[in-house]
Enzyme design. Structure first.
Site, PDB file in Angstrom:
ATOM      1  N   LYS A 254       3.169  -7.832  -4.583  1.00  0.00           N
ATOM      2  CA  LYS A 254       1.795  -7.667  -5.090  1.00  0.00           C
ATOM      3  C   LYS A 254       1.340  -6.228  -4.952  1.00  0.00           C
ATOM      4  CE  LYS A 254      -0.527 -10.514  -2.468  1.00  0.00           C
ATOM      5  NZ  LYS A 254       0.537 -10.900  -1.521  1.00  0.00           N
TER       6      LYS A 254
ATOM      7  N   ILE B  99       3.132  -3.442  -4.822  1.00  0.00           N
ATOM      8  CA  ILE B  99       3.803  -2.558  -5.779  1.00  0.00           C
ATOM      9  C   ILE B  99       3.243  -2.784  -7.180  1.00  0.00           C
ATOM     10  CG2 ILE B  99       6.010  -1.952  -6.833  1.00  0.00           C
ATOM     11  CD1 ILE B  99       5.757  -1.022  -3.970  1.00  0.00           C
TER      12      ILE B  99
ATOM     13  N   LYS C  53       6.713 -21.743 -21.976  1.00  0.00           N
ATOM     14  CA  LYS C  53       6.357 -22.888 -21.136  1.00  0.00           C
ATOM     15  C   LYS C  53       5.299 -22.499 -20.106  1.00  0.00           C
ATOM     16  CE  LYS C  53       8.506 -26.312 -18.046  1.00  0.00           C
ATOM     17  NZ  LYS C  53       9.779 -26.713 -17.385  1.00  0.00           N
TER      18      LYS C  53
ATOM     19  N   ARG D  48      11.296  -7.732 -12.481  1.00  0.00           N
ATOM     20  CA  ARG D  48      12.674  -7.849 -12.010  1.00  0.00           C
ATOM     21  C   ARG D  48      12.971  -6.801 -10.949  1.00  0.00           C
ATOM     22  NH1 ARG D  48      16.104  -7.836 -17.391  1.00  0.00           N
ATOM     23  NH2 ARG D  48      17.824  -7.628 -15.906  1.00  0.00           N
TER      24      ARG D  48
ATOM     25  N   CYS E 176       5.463  12.564  16.490  1.00  0.00           N
ATOM     26  CA  CYS E 176       4.564  11.937  17.465  1.00  0.00           C
ATOM     27  C   CYS E 176       5.289  11.706  18.795  1.00  0.00           C
ATOM     28  CB  CYS E 176       3.976  10.646  16.899  1.00  0.00           C
ATOM     29  SG  CYS E 176       2.525  10.065  17.816  1.00  0.00           S
TER      30      CYS E 176
ATOM     31  N   GLU F 224       2.382   8.086  30.175  1.00  0.00           N
ATOM     32  CA  GLU F 224       2.290   6.778  29.520  1.00  0.00           C
ATOM     33  C   GLU F 224       3.409   5.864  29.997  1.00  0.00           C
ATOM     34  OE1 GLU F 224       2.541   4.739  25.052  1.00  0.00           O
ATOM     35  OE2 GLU F 224       3.132   6.820  25.335  1.00  0.00           O
TER      36      GLU F 224
ATOM     37  N   HIS G 118       1.642  12.875  12.202  1.00  0.00           N
ATOM     38  CA  HIS G 118       2.539  12.057  11.373  1.00  0.00           C
ATOM     39  C   HIS G 118       2.619  12.639   9.965  1.00  0.00           C
ATOM     40  CE1 HIS G 118       3.246   8.433  13.947  1.00  0.00           C
ATOM     41  NE2 HIS G 118       2.148   8.874  14.546  1.00  0.00           N
TER      42      HIS G 118
ATOM     43  N   GLU H 222       4.648  12.075   7.639  1.00  0.00           N
ATOM     44  CA  GLU H 222       5.139  11.136   6.617  1.00  0.00           C
ATOM     45  C   GLU H 222       4.031  10.534   5.767  1.00  0.00           C
ATOM     46  OE1 GLU H 222       4.873   8.499  10.429  1.00  0.00           O
ATOM     47  OE2 GLU H 222       5.147  10.601   9.893  1.00  0.00           O
TER      48      GLU H 222
END
Length: 532
Positions: free
Chosen positions: A18, A20, A225, A241, A382, A406, A508, A510
């Site tokens: 959905k 995409i 149909k 497809r 990160c 951490e 980040h 990306e």
């Protein structure tokens, strides 16, 4: 012009594409000259996916304004080339939180608060807000989950009402379903699609277009149909497809006139979509001549969607150099000092992405050490930057037990420590350092050369930061701090001067990469890996 609203729903099973489909339609409409915005409604009760396991949800995509959102927003941004915001991802948790706040304020004047109209009105307000705030010609809204899920019912009821509120000419429904192929019977089955549409119609929504996900071409008689049983035109049954590359999907949908059908239904007067540049991209992607092998060392590699934007950013950089990217998914829990050479054998570059928690940490540190000592191109993101700092402190400075506060609050050398403003924060969700922040680059560094700029803006998602008490002694050993916050207080980028390519960022990168405009650090990383 009146804003038009398109709703994309799904049936039969999840993960049909959905997102995409919605993103591809957005790209087609944008290339027709329309101003498009897009949003995702997620029916789960979490306020956002920020505290959810990647195994449950995939990656958390961060927007410029610091929203922690669904990974589909990454698809939206990459396909349509727009920057989205916190209003682009709405969850049941956000809706109910807003309704309950209004009830406590007395906004409902003592009335009984109900799903209809109070919850549905709040959902509708989020739809209309997207159009108002962006002044968009078209708002595309993807409804998460599948028709029939109990969690989705308020959202489906809300989008049903919108057609009555603003008129049939201003609303369009696109339903994505599955046509399975049964190998044993040697035939495709339309019954799941028919039942899914029947369920949708029972809720008062008649789809205008049905997008069917299929492995094989759908016969014309099956389209007839579906059209007959679902009460739509035959040309409104669109095939989705499996494609060689995601970026081929907009072209496949255009070839079946999906954008034309949408424009006709919504009375949109616009030019034909010029997809020349997009076609060139797809042609390039399908005919890459080079190959580069990148090891992605992480702890969620069993589910590649956990690193979706990283993988896409690597591919975008590969396109710039006519190179296909072969990602070797390396589970950091399996990496040890004894087997690191075997685990990373034959790779051209090593990437350690972001993450949280102590699982697999030592394996990542070993991979970073291997990249540093063997002069293999390295990119850290990160947590990857934090661990690169820890590895250097341990193995070059000789600071035994160096770690992140951490992971080990009792470490004698907290190379990575909590941000000062985080010390009194108790809630886990929505409290990280999130969103777009400036970074000042140091002249003569790899970072400055990559960006060719003095100040850059990148998206962040972290709670811990490099401890400046160790900056001077690490610099003395050749560890360079090439990017910092404008006041110099926060370390943003580190690199090694005596290495072919070793760079890591606290942010980040990306999240801002695009298929035709690769992010600079990824671009330079792939170029260095190709040279290896």
């Amino acid at each position: 012009m009146t804003t038009k609203y398109i709703f994309v729903t799904g049936g039969v099973v999840s993960s049909l594409g959905k997102g995409i489909t919605a993103a591809s339609l957005g790209r087609l409409l944008k290339n027709r000259g329309m101003k498009v915005t897009i949003q995702k409604f997620d029916p789960y009760i979490n306020v956002d996916p920020g505290t959810m396991s990647p195994y449950q949800h995939g990656e958390v995509f961060v927007t410029d304004d610091g929203a922690e959102t669904d990974l589909d927003l990454g698809h939206y941004e990459r396909f349509i080339d727009i920057n989205l915001n916190k209003n682009s991802n709405v969850t049941t948790g956000k809706i109910y939180s807003s309704v309950l706040k209004k009830e406590r304020r007395g906004d409902y004047l003592g009335g009984t608060v109900q799903v209809i109209p109070h919850v549905t009105n709040e959902i509708k307000e989020r739809v209309f807000r997207a159009g108002r705030e962006t002044n968009a010609d078209v708002v595309i809204t993807e409804i998460g989950g599948t028709v029939g899920d109990i969690e989705s019912l308020p959202f489906l009821e809300a989008i049903r009402q919108i057609k009555s509120d603003i008129g049939v000419d201003n609303v369009m429904y696109i339903h994505c379903t599955l046509i399975p192929y049964l190998a044993a019977a040697g035939e495709m089955k339309s019954k799941p699609t028919q039942h899914s549409v029947k369920e949708l119609r029972s809720l008062g929504i008649q789809p205008n277009v049905i997008v069917v996900r299929t492995e094989k071409p759908v016969p014309e008689e099956m389209k007839e149909k579906i059209a007959l049983f679902c009460d739509i035109r035959k040309d409104s049954v669109i095939e989705a497809r499996d494609a060689d590359t995601l970026y081929e999907v907009p072209l496949d949908l255009q070839a079946q006139n999906l954008d034309e059908i949408v424009c006709d239904h919504l009375n949109l007067s616009c030019q034909e979509a010029d997809m020349t540049e997009w076609k060139s991209l797809v042609e390039k992607v399908k005919n890459l001549s080079g190959l580069v092998k990148i090891a992605l060392v992480g702890k969620y590699v069993a589910l590649p969607d956990a690193y979706l934007s990283v993988a896409e950013a690597l591919r975008h950089a590969g396109y710039a150099f006519d190179a296909d990217i072969n990602i070797k998914w390396v589970d950091s829990e399996d990496v040890t000092a004894e087997n690191v050479a075997e685990q990373l054998q034959g790779v051209d570059g090593i990437l350690v992405p972001g993450g949280f928690g102590d699982r697999g940490i030592e394996g990542k540190i070993e991979a970073i050490r291997y990249a540093r000592e063997q002069k293999i191109p390295f990119l850290g993101i990160c947590l990857g930057m934090q661990l690169a700092s820890i590895e250097f402190a341990r193995n070059v400075l000789g600071l035994e037990g160096a770690h992140s506060a951490e992971i080990n609050p009792d470490t004698p050398h907290p190379i990575i420590d909590l941000l000062p403003e985080q010390k009194d924060v108790e809630d886990m969700g929505g409290t990280l350092r999130l969103g777009l922040y400036p970074c000042k680059l140091k002249n003569g560094t790899l970072a400055q050369s990559a960006y060719n700029d003095q100040v850059i803006y990148e998206r962040h998602r972290h709670r811990y930061e490099f401890n400046n008490q160790y900056r001077e002694q690490m610099e003395a050993k050749g560890f360079m701090f090439s990017g910092t916050s404008p006041d110099g207080r926060l370390v943003e980028i580190v690199e090694l001067g005596d290495h072919p390519f070793f760079i890591a960022s606290q942010f980040h990168p990306e999240f801002v990469s695009r298929p035709t405009r690769p992010q600079p650090l990824f671009r330079e990383f792939i170029q260095a890996s190709l040279r290896k």
